[in-house]
Structure formats: C-alpha cells, structure tokens
Design an enzyme around this catalytic site. Structure first.
Site: not given
Ligand code: RB5
Length: 157
Positions: A10-11, A68, A70, A101, A139, A142
């Site tokens: 994403d951005h 993204c 996080t 695994h 594995h 599982r």
């Molecule tokens: C975008 O602002 C942010 O929410 C996205 O990149 C991501 O971290 C979501 O989990």
C-alpha cells in the site's frame, strides 16, 4: 523451485517495495508487481493483499510479498483466503521458520516498523523467506489441521 514472486504494497510501503524489487532484480528472481503508485494515497491494504494472494494461489511455486504500515492488516486480509499461509515476519528467524515449518506462501512486512529503517535487514528477511523450503514430515499433520479449520462452517463445525 520458486516460479514467481508476487509483490505489492500500500502507500506506506512504496520505498520498501522498491528496495525489495531491486534485490529481486539483482538476484535474477522473477517478480510481478501488482500495486501501482498512481492511486497510492487512496489505496487500501486489503485490495493489495487480495491481489497478491490471488496470484500466489495460481501456482504452488509462487510466493508473495506484501507490505503495509504494520504488516498486520495485510496478514489478516491474506489469511482470509483458503490456501494462503501469510506470515508477518520481523526478523530472519521468523522468515526462515515460516517456510520450514508453516510452508508460508506470503511474507508480510511492516514498512513503518523500526526495523524497516534498515533496508539491508529487510532484504535479509526476504532472502530468508525465499531461500528456505518447507520440511514436511510432522508439519504436514499440523498444516492439514489448518486446512480443517479453513473448511469449517460458520457454526464452527
Ligand atoms: C495505512 O495508514 C495503514 O493503516 C496500513 O498501512 C496498515 O498498517 C494496516 O494494517
């Protein structure tokens, strides 16, 4: 043998995605970039996660890399698709064992994490993901239990 790496961000992850693409190019690893920078500000990570995952599912030798802020949003979204085993990895160890695994087929990365400031380290995570392979054996049992969960109905049976 890996056929193709499907990559998207994403951005938040444009810079990191470029660094990873540079790495793939230098390593002569084929890749397909499914995200564009044109609508970057308005993009939504589930759309990128979906596009990467659907292409990964086209061939068992494909792997995905999706970014993204996080890494959490894309990992939640990717793992909604049956047959996707998406792993959010923040170090090489996680990337290595997600393959050995869990037979992970999508690597999720967070572009806004502290570790992402170190592009070399992020490339090491990618390298560990790409160059390790599923060990099978115990594995398999599982992973088949994960498939059972995928096939459960909404009442949980
Ligand atoms: C975008 O602002 C942010 O929410 C996205 O990149 C991501 O971290 C979501 O989990």
């Amino acid at each position: 043998m890996i056929l193709l790496i499907i990559i998207g961000s994403d951005h938040t992850g444009i810079k990191l995605k470029k660094a990873i693409i540079d790495y793939l190019y230098k390593e002569h690893i084929d890749y397909a970039d499914v995200s564009s920078e044109q609508n970057a500000v308005d993009d939504d990570y589930p759309d990128i996660a979906r596009a990467v995952s659907l292409k990964v599912l086209q061939n068992t030798n494909n792997l995905g890399i999706v970014i993204c802020g996080t890494g959490i949003g894309v990992s939640i979204a990717c793992n909604k698709l049956r047959g996707i085993r998406a792993a959010l990895c923040t170090d090489e160890y996680m990337a290595e064992f997600s393959r050995k695994h869990n037979n992970a087929n999508v690597l999720c990365l967070g572009s806004r994490l502290k570790i992402a400031e170190d592009e070399e380290e992020m490339k090491n995570i990618v390298q560990a993901f790409i160059h390790n392979f599923y060990e099978g054996g115990r594995h398999d049992r599982r992973l088949s239990k994960i498939r059972d969960i995928e096939n459960m109905n909404i009442e949980g049976r």
